[in-house]
Design an enzyme around this catalytic site. Structure first.
Site, mmCIF file in Angstrom:
data_model
loop_
_atom_site.group_PDB
_atom_site.id
_atom_site.type_symbol
_atom_site.label_atom_id
_atom_site.label_comp_id
_atom_site.label_asym_id
_atom_site.label_seq_id
_atom_site.Cartn_x
_atom_site.Cartn_y
_atom_site.Cartn_z
ATOM 1 N N ARG A 189 41.541 93.142 -5.338
ATOM 2 C CA ARG A 189 40.347 92.248 -5.219
ATOM 3 C C ARG A 189 39.474 91.926 -6.506
ATOM 4 O O ARG A 189 39.517 92.776 -7.326
ATOM 5 C CB ARG A 189 39.304 92.814 -4.213
ATOM 6 C CG ARG A 189 39.951 92.886 -2.935
ATOM 7 C CD ARG A 189 39.046 93.490 -1.905
ATOM 8 N NE ARG A 189 39.664 93.733 -0.719
ATOM 9 C CZ ARG A 189 40.690 94.611 -0.220
ATOM 10 N NH1 ARG A 189 41.041 95.521 -1.060
ATOM 11 N NH2 ARG A 189 40.983 94.407 0.949
ATOM 12 N N HIS A 206 45.051 89.765 -4.037
ATOM 13 C CA HIS A 206 46.335 89.808 -4.242
ATOM 14 C C HIS A 206 46.979 88.268 -4.774
ATOM 15 O O HIS A 206 47.803 87.811 -4.400
ATOM 16 C CB HIS A 206 47.056 90.030 -3.156
ATOM 17 C CG HIS A 206 47.134 91.683 -2.816
ATOM 18 N ND1 HIS A 206 46.624 92.593 -3.873
ATOM 19 C CD2 HIS A 206 47.146 92.324 -1.661
ATOM 20 C CE1 HIS A 206 46.802 93.819 -3.062
ATOM 21 N NE2 HIS A 206 46.967 93.586 -1.923
ATOM 22 N N HIS A 254 54.093 95.776 -3.731
ATOM 23 C CA HIS A 254 53.402 96.280 -2.400
ATOM 24 C C HIS A 254 54.432 96.853 -1.590
ATOM 25 O O HIS A 254 54.180 96.485 -0.280
ATOM 26 C CB HIS A 254 52.586 95.102 -2.027
ATOM 27 C CG HIS A 254 51.158 95.240 -1.386
ATOM 28 N ND1 HIS A 254 51.433 96.110 -0.274
ATOM 29 C CD2 HIS A 254 49.982 95.176 -1.782
ATOM 30 C CE1 HIS A 254 50.010 96.361 0.138
ATOM 31 N NE2 HIS A 254 49.347 95.575 -0.718
ATOM 32 N N ASP A 283 41.970 103.741 0.955
ATOM 33 C CA ASP A 283 42.324 102.315 0.126
ATOM 34 C C ASP A 283 41.738 102.404 -1.085
ATOM 35 O O ASP A 283 40.436 101.602 -1.357
ATOM 36 C CB ASP A 283 41.797 101.231 1.065
ATOM 37 C CG ASP A 283 42.441 99.955 0.630
ATOM 38 O OD1 ASP A 283 43.175 99.752 -0.453
ATOM 39 O OD2 ASP A 283 42.212 99.046 1.600
ATOM 40 N N GLU A 337 50.227 101.584 -5.051
ATOM 41 C CA GLU A 337 50.453 100.565 -6.046
ATOM 42 C C GLU A 337 49.888 100.671 -7.446
ATOM 43 O O GLU A 337 48.652 101.068 -7.654
ATOM 44 C CB GLU A 337 49.469 99.335 -5.365
ATOM 45 C CG GLU A 337 49.959 98.978 -3.890
ATOM 46 C CD GLU A 337 48.705 98.278 -3.259
ATOM 47 O OE1 GLU A 337 48.273 97.310 -3.671
ATOM 48 O OE2 GLU A 337 48.299 98.941 -2.355
HETATM 49 C C1 GLA Z 1 45.945 96.508 -0.743
HETATM 50 C C2 GLA Z 1 44.408 96.623 -0.428
HETATM 51 C C3 GLA Z 1 44.231 96.603 0.836
HETATM 52 C C4 GLA Z 1 45.042 95.642 1.856
HETATM 53 C C5 GLA Z 1 46.315 95.769 1.391
HETATM 54 C C6 GLA Z 1 47.096 94.540 2.212
HETATM 55 O O1 GLA Z 1 46.437 97.582 -0.587
HETATM 56 O O2 GLA Z 1 43.631 97.558 -1.067
HETATM 57 O O3 GLA Z 1 42.849 96.719 1.187
HETATM 58 O O4 GLA Z 1 44.338 94.548 1.650
HETATM 59 O O5 GLA Z 1 46.682 95.531 0.099
HETATM 60 O O6 GLA Z 1 46.914 94.545 3.732
#
Ligand code: GLA
Length: 381
Positions: A109, A134, A208, A280, A345
């Site tokens: 983000r 993304h 991803h 996350d 990631e």
């Molecule tokens: C990344 C983000 C998550 C989500 C995924 C896609 O991993 O950190 O919050 O948005 O991508 O769903």
């Protein structure tokens, strides 16, 4: 007599082994037509097979990994990445999963979709209110990449390329990106990224892929043991934007320095877990700036499969598939519910263009962006 029984037994064991393992042979790469983009351009699907029968499929739609087939500890082959049946399903995918795709220009983000570079403010598409996620509306995951297969010293690979025009998704500079996927004969998939620009820009590339080492669609990943080589992480707000702090993991349910089942602490009453609905978070990997080192090691008790992530990147986003909700019908009609896959990631930290203390994500003309990340598979009893 004893010798004969031993001989029969060893033959039986050999036959059982042959029945479950794929025959060794030379590494190969093949191409198949795989549908069309909405503007009619043809999409391809490449199948890479190594000398042990490990198989990886990559499509030119998004440079996406659609399948990774590796053995479990009994020699049974299984597909360990989440994905869809065909390109049409990828194109119409709902719920923004980014299954297996190459992400750009900016992985994760950018707060409110705004950043300033060389005194100029850029406004990005808000596709994850209130942020840009993304790469925006049509990130690299939705583009058609060109592809060149190769054989090198007994291994096979696929080079994919994408040229992003100056101003695409409002990012400055014409960007040339290349990712070399190499499937080695030690069951590793290596990703080597390079990129150049003709104007100052920001860049954060990643892959991803969602993994489930028990096999895609075979339940959730909460029993997988996770180890992440990080003492610190970047805490996030409710909008999943880093606060700017590099906080210690000590004493938190996010500390994965010792291998721990993903589900063991995921429901703990912890503001970070609540903000994200699970894991996350960007982990600040140890041994920064020292080249490729171990980032994470995941093992699945059901299958015995083990995956290591090696990378030269400063961060690793560990995402526990919190937004998967059963609306994604995957390969073979399997439904992907919450936590049915995890992502690791390798990348720079989210929102770096707005956090001067984070390692820089700026790329200038004359510089070459490099990233190496390796997914290495093995088994344990
Ligand atoms: C990344 C983000 C998550 C989500 C995924 C896609 O991993 O950190 O919050 O948005 O991508 O769903």
């Amino acid at each position: 007599m004893g010798k004969r029984i031993a001989h029969i037994m060893s033959c039986t064991a050999l036959l059982a082994l042959l029945a479950t393992t794929v025959h060794a042979g030379p590494a190969t790469i093949t191409r198949a037509a795989w549908g069309k983009m909405s503007d009619g351009r043809a999409i391809s699907l490449y199948t890479l097979t190594n000398t042990h029968g490990m198989q990886v499929k990559i499509t030119t739609y998004g440079g996406t990994i659609t399948s990774i087939v590796v053995p479990d500890n009994k020699g049974q082959m299984g597909d360990v990445v989440l994905g869809y049946n065909d390109s049409a399903d990828y194109i119409k995918a709902v719920n923004n999963t980014y299954f297996g795709a190459l992400i750009g220009r900016y992985g994760n983000r950018i707060a409110k979709g705004i950043f300033t570079l060389d005194g100029k403010t850029y406004h990005l598409y808000i596709n994850n209110t209130p942020n840009s996620l993304h790469g925006g509306h049509y990130g690299f995951d939705k583009k058609l990449w060109s592809a060149t297969p190769f054989h090198r010293r007994g291994t096979v690979g696929l080079t994919v390329r994408y040229m992003s025009k100056d101003g695409e998704e409002n990012y400055p500079g014409t960007l040339h990106e290349k990712v070399v996927y190499t499937l080695t004969n030690d069951n590793s998939l290596q990703l080597q990224y390079t990129a150049t620009t003709d104007k100052d820009t920001v860049l954060n590339l990643t892959s991803h892929a969602y993994f489930n080492l028990a096999g895609a669609g075979n339940g959730n990943i909460l029993d997988h043991f996770m180890m992440i080589n990080a003492d610190r992480y970047t805490p996030i707000t409710k909008n999943l934007i880093p606060t700017g702090e590099l906080a210690t993991l000590s004493g938190t349910p996010l500390d994965f320095r010792k291998a721990t089942p993903i589900g063991a602490r995921i429901d703990k009453d912890n503001v970070q877990l609540k903000n994200a609905g699970g894991y996350d978070h960007n982990f600040v990997l140890n041994q920064q700036g020292q080249g490729v080192r171990l980032g994470a090691r995941v093992s699945c008790p059901r299958s015995g499969r083990v995956m290591e992530v090696w990378t030269d990147q400063p961060g690793l986003q560990f995402y526990s598939g919190n937004f998967l909700n059963g609306t994604n019908i995957g390969k073979g009609g399997k439904v992907y519910n919450k936590h049915y896959g995890f992502c690791l990631e390798a990348q720079h930290y989210p929102d770096s263009p707005n956090e001067p203390k984070f390692p820089t994500t700026e790329l200038k003309p004359g510089q070459v962006y490099h990233q190496t990340t390796i997914y290495k598979f093995s088994v344990q009893k």
